[in-house]
Scaffold this motif. Structure first.
Motif, PDB file in Angstrom:
ATOM      1  N   ARG A   1       0.820  -1.223   0.000  1.00  0.00           N
ATOM      2  CA  ARG A   1       0.000   0.000   0.000  1.00  0.00           C
ATOM      3  C   ARG A   1       0.851   1.268   0.000  1.00  0.00           C
ATOM      4  N   LEU A   2       2.151   1.127  -0.067  1.00  0.00           N
ATOM      5  CA  LEU A   2       3.054   2.262  -0.002  1.00  0.00           C
ATOM      6  C   LEU A   2       3.665   2.570  -1.362  1.00  0.00           C
ATOM      7  N   LYS A   3       3.728   3.856  -1.684  1.00  0.00           N
ATOM      8  CA  LYS A   3       4.438   4.295  -2.885  1.00  0.00           C
ATOM      9  C   LYS A   3       5.255   5.520  -2.535  1.00  0.00           C
TER      10      LYS A   3
ATOM     11  N   LYS B   1      13.558  18.378  -4.458  1.00  0.00           N
ATOM     12  CA  LYS B   1      13.796  18.825  -3.087  1.00  0.00           C
ATOM     13  C   LYS B   1      12.955  18.114  -2.045  1.00  0.00           C
ATOM     14  N   GLU B   2      12.128  17.139  -2.471  1.00  0.00           N
ATOM     15  CA  GLU B   2      11.323  16.438  -1.485  1.00  0.00           C
ATOM     16  C   GLU B   2      10.899  15.066  -1.989  1.00  0.00           C
ATOM     17  N   SER B   3      10.452  14.280  -1.030  1.00  0.00           N
ATOM     18  CA  SER B   3       9.918  12.956  -1.339  1.00  0.00           C
ATOM     19  C   SER B   3       8.581  12.817  -0.626  1.00  0.00           C
ATOM     20  N   PHE B   4       7.704  12.029  -1.241  1.00  0.00           N
ATOM     21  CA  PHE B   4       6.424  11.741  -0.629  1.00  0.00           C
ATOM     22  C   PHE B   4       6.290  10.232  -0.456  1.00  0.00           C
ATOM     23  N   LEU B   5       5.707   9.862   0.654  1.00  0.00           N
ATOM     24  CA  LEU B   5       5.339   8.465   0.879  1.00  0.00           C
ATOM     25  C   LEU B   5       3.808   8.423   0.888  1.00  0.00           C
ATOM     26  N   HIS B   6       3.258   7.881  -0.192  1.00  0.00           N
ATOM     27  CA  HIS B   6       1.809   7.807  -0.331  1.00  0.00           C
ATOM     28  C   HIS B   6       1.325   6.485   0.259  1.00  0.00           C
ATOM     29  N   ILE B   7       0.283   6.581   1.059  1.00  0.00           N
ATOM     30  CA  ILE B   7      -0.293   5.376   1.664  1.00  0.00           C
ATOM     31  C   ILE B   7      -1.727   5.251   1.159  1.00  0.00           C
ATOM     32  N   THR B   8      -1.966   4.188   0.421  1.00  0.00           N
ATOM     33  CA  THR B   8      -3.277   3.986  -0.198  1.00  0.00           C
ATOM     34  C   THR B   8      -4.089   2.980   0.616  1.00  0.00           C
TER      35      THR B   8
ATOM     36  N   LYS C   1      -4.255   0.252   6.477  1.00  0.00           N
ATOM     37  CA  LYS C   1      -4.825  -0.661   7.458  1.00  0.00           C
ATOM     38  C   LYS C   1      -4.168  -0.395   8.813  1.00  0.00           C
ATOM     39  N   PRO C   2      -4.804  -0.836   9.885  1.00  0.00           N
ATOM     40  CA  PRO C   2      -4.200  -0.606  11.218  1.00  0.00           C
ATOM     41  C   PRO C   2      -2.757  -1.107  11.322  1.00  0.00           C
ATOM     42  N   GLU C   3      -2.426  -2.171  10.616  1.00  0.00           N
ATOM     43  CA  GLU C   3      -1.056  -2.698  10.690  1.00  0.00           C
ATOM     44  C   GLU C   3      -0.028  -1.799  10.011  1.00  0.00           C
ATOM     45  N   ASP C   4      -0.470  -0.758   9.333  1.00  0.00           N
ATOM     46  CA  ASP C   4       0.449   0.234   8.770  1.00  0.00           C
ATOM     47  C   ASP C   4       0.859   1.274   9.807  1.00  0.00           C
TER      48      ASP C   4
END
Lengths: 115, 114
Positions: free
Chosen positions: A61-63, A69-76, A79-82
């Motif tokens: 679920r992570l991208k 100058k930046e990075s993004f961690l997208h969470i789609t 779930k609670p385990e994330d």
């Protein structure tokens, strides 16, 4: 001055509610940008390395994406385990020789996903 | 898989004691690192080593020393423990000699100094 800044410091999401974490950096030359996940009381666990602007990497679920100058961690659809603290780190071109392997870490984003 | 192990998960020591924290990696990595992690302050680099018997100071070396007699083992020494050294200590290793250096972490040692 921090070389890596993460925002927000904390994020609460309902299960299924997608969002993004931000990591901005001030090093002038980037060798690599690293994302880690850390569960309470444990050591950080490696997730991704990004090397150049425009690069993307995915894992479940992570991208992770990278700009100049930046990075993004997208969470789609999280779930609670994330739920964990997500750390960002950079490796800089300024470091040479004996310090080449050094990483500079941000303070992390604490993510809580509730059911 | 890379494995980094630390000698203790939890440690309780008294002020003034000499404390040894041990870290071992099994992947023939050149670089090894010691960090401490405190709430609100993130990971702070204490010392690192890029080769056997070689070391470099990190951002907060005061009150600490290190030893690397063998490639796989990196020790952190608190010469005279103080209460402000109560923290989570994390060891990491990375391959060395490459352009991008992923660090792999151990499980951490939570140290309480009374």
């Amino acid at each position: 001055e921090d070389q890596v800044t993460q925002s927000p410091e904390a994020l609460r999401l309902q299960e299924g509610e997608s969002s993004s974490l931000n990591c901005s950096y001030t090093v002038s030359g980037l060798r690599g940008l690293f994302w880690y996940r850390q569960d309470p009381g444990k050591g950080p666990e490696f997730l991704f390395t990004l090397y150049s602007a425009g690069e993307e990497k995915e894992k479940e679920r992570l991208k992770a994406t990278l700009t100049k100058k930046e990075s993004f961690l997208h969470i789609t659809a999280p779930k609670p385990e994330d739920s964990a603290t997500y750390l960002c780190a950079v490796q800089a071109y300024e470091d040479r020789g004996s310090t080449l392997g050094r990483l500079y870490f941000g303070r992390g984003t604490q993510l809580t996903v509730w059911p | 898989d890379v494995k980094v192990t630390q000698s203790s998960r939890y440690l309780v020591k008294r002020t003034g004691e000499k404390v040894f924290l041990e870290c071992v990696q099994d992947m023939d990595h050149e670089n090894m690192f010691w960090y401490r992690q405190d709430p609100g302050l993130g990971l702070r680099l204490i010392y690192f080593s890029y080769d056997v018997k070689m070391k470099e100071k990190g951002d907060i070396p005061e009150g600490y020393s290190v030893s690397r007699e063998k490639k796989e083992r990196f020790s952190l020494i608190l010469e005279s423990a103080s209460t402000n050294q109560t923290s989570m200590y994390l060891c990491a290793s990375s391959p060395g000699g490459a352009t991008q250096e992923t660090q792999y972490f151990g499980p951490g040692t939570r140290l309480l100094v009374l």
